[in-house]
Design a protein around this motif. Sequence first.
Motif, PDB file in Angstrom:
ATOM      1  N   ILE A  31       9.807   4.025 -12.269  1.00 15.85           N
ATOM      2  CA  ILE A  31      11.204   3.635 -12.020  1.00 15.85           C
ATOM      3  C   ILE A  31      11.738   4.322 -10.767  1.00 15.85           C
ATOM      4  O   ILE A  31      12.376   3.691  -9.917  1.00 15.85           O
ATOM      5  CB  ILE A  31      12.076   3.947 -13.257  1.00 15.85           C
ATOM      6  N   LEU A  32      11.478   5.616 -10.636  1.00  8.59           N
ATOM      7  CA  LEU A  32      11.929   6.369  -9.464  1.00  8.59           C
ATOM      8  C   LEU A  32      11.309   5.832  -8.183  1.00  8.59           C
ATOM      9  O   LEU A  32      11.997   5.686  -7.165  1.00  8.59           O
ATOM     10  CB  LEU A  32      11.557   7.845  -9.632  1.00  8.59           C
ATOM     11  N   SER A  33      10.014   5.539  -8.222  1.00 10.38           N
ATOM     12  CA  SER A  33       9.362   5.031  -7.013  1.00 10.38           C
ATOM     13  C   SER A  33       9.885   3.649  -6.644  1.00 10.38           C
ATOM     14  O   SER A  33      10.001   3.320  -5.463  1.00 10.38           O
ATOM     15  CB  SER A  33       7.846   5.002  -7.187  1.00 10.38           C
TER      16      SER A  33
ATOM     17  N   GLY B 107       2.036   9.278  -5.925  1.00 13.88           N
ATOM     18  CA  GLY B 107       2.496  10.625  -5.597  1.00 13.88           C
ATOM     19  C   GLY B 107       3.611  11.107  -6.518  1.00 13.88           C
ATOM     20  O   GLY B 107       3.596  12.247  -6.989  1.00 13.88           O
ATOM     21  N   ILE B 108       4.561  10.244  -6.805  1.00 13.89           N
ATOM     22  CA  ILE B 108       5.676  10.628  -7.672  1.00 13.89           C
ATOM     23  C   ILE B 108       5.199  10.858  -9.103  1.00 13.89           C
ATOM     24  O   ILE B 108       5.593  11.844  -9.744  1.00 13.89           O
ATOM     25  CB  ILE B 108       6.805   9.573  -7.612  1.00 13.89           C
ATOM     26  N   VAL B 109       4.343   9.974  -9.605  1.00 12.21           N
ATOM     27  CA  VAL B 109       3.840  10.133 -10.974  1.00 12.21           C
ATOM     28  C   VAL B 109       3.021  11.420 -11.093  1.00 12.21           C
ATOM     29  O   VAL B 109       3.175  12.185 -12.056  1.00 12.21           O
ATOM     30  CB  VAL B 109       3.013   8.899 -11.408  1.00 12.21           C
TER      31      VAL B 109
ATOM     32  N   LEU C  41       0.836  -1.211   0.000  1.00 14.87           N
ATOM     33  CA  LEU C  41       0.000   0.000   0.000  1.00 14.87           C
ATOM     34  C   LEU C  41       0.871   1.262   0.000  1.00 14.87           C
ATOM     35  O   LEU C  41       0.577   2.234  -0.714  1.00 14.87           O
ATOM     36  CB  LEU C  41      -0.944  -0.007   1.198  1.00 14.87           C
ATOM     37  N   ALA C  42       1.945   1.246   0.784  1.00 16.12           N
ATOM     38  CA  ALA C  42       2.852   2.395   0.812  1.00 16.12           C
ATOM     39  C   ALA C  42       3.522   2.594  -0.546  1.00 16.12           C
ATOM     40  O   ALA C  42       3.696   3.730  -1.009  1.00 16.12           O
ATOM     41  CB  ALA C  42       3.904   2.202   1.905  1.00 16.12           C
ATOM     42  N   ASP C  43       3.883   1.499  -1.206  1.00 14.50           N
ATOM     43  CA  ASP C  43       4.510   1.586  -2.528  1.00 14.50           C
ATOM     44  C   ASP C  43       3.547   2.159  -3.557  1.00 14.50           C
ATOM     45  O   ASP C  43       3.930   2.990  -4.394  1.00 14.50           O
ATOM     46  CB  ASP C  43       4.994   0.204  -2.963  1.00 14.50           C
TER      47      ASP C  43
ATOM     48  N   THR D 149       4.015  14.594 -13.398  1.00 10.35           N
ATOM     49  CA  THR D 149       3.056  15.047 -14.413  1.00 10.35           C
ATOM     50  C   THR D 149       2.713  16.519 -14.207  1.00 10.35           C
ATOM     51  O   THR D 149       2.646  17.289 -15.171  1.00 10.35           O
ATOM     52  CB  THR D 149       1.779  14.186 -14.362  1.00 10.35           C
ATOM     53  N   PHE D 150       2.525  16.924 -12.955  1.00  9.43           N
ATOM     54  CA  PHE D 150       2.218  18.325 -12.664  1.00  9.43           C
ATOM     55  C   PHE D 150       3.381  19.236 -13.059  1.00  9.43           C
ATOM     56  O   PHE D 150       3.194  20.274 -13.697  1.00  9.43           O
ATOM     57  CB  PHE D 150       1.893  18.493 -11.177  1.00  9.43           C
ATOM     58  N   ILE D 151       4.592  18.840 -12.694  1.00  9.46           N
ATOM     59  CA  ILE D 151       5.778  19.648 -13.034  1.00  9.46           C
ATOM     60  C   ILE D 151       5.956  19.721 -14.550  1.00  9.46           C
ATOM     61  O   ILE D 151       6.262  20.790 -15.104  1.00  9.46           O
ATOM     62  CB  ILE D 151       7.034  19.072 -12.341  1.00  9.46           C
TER      63      ILE D 151
END
Length: 140
Positions: free
Chosen positions: A61-63, A24-26, A16-18, A30-32
Amino acid sequence: MDKKTFTVLYIIISTLADILLSLGIVLALTFISGLTLTLFHVQSANAAMIVILVSFIVGVILSFIIFTKLSNLIIRKFNLENKLLPRWVRRAGTEPVRQNEAEVSYTVQDERSAPQTNMPSSVTFSEQEIEEAKKWGDDI
């Protein structure tokens, strides 16, 4: 809880944390990326789709990398090597703590075979503490 139950609980919580970390990272990437497209006044739908796709791939990949490092840190920091099944600890990138079989197999009543400790001889353990230590595979 025994090691198997604790391992299953750890896997569920970490999954669940993953998922939340990946999401959150995606979303942040996407926002940036969308903000960058807006700043440069890019109006192309193709560019937006490419940016979303690249953000998704880089985010996953980052996550994965961040979650692996974070999981290893949590296992080491909270000393979970002894609480999780050895198969899971090896997958997490840490080695389980090896215990000497002679030290693990003694009973509390057999004082001759008990390992030497720095604990004073006046310290005694309750039956509940002994059972808890046996359940987790700890020697006392």
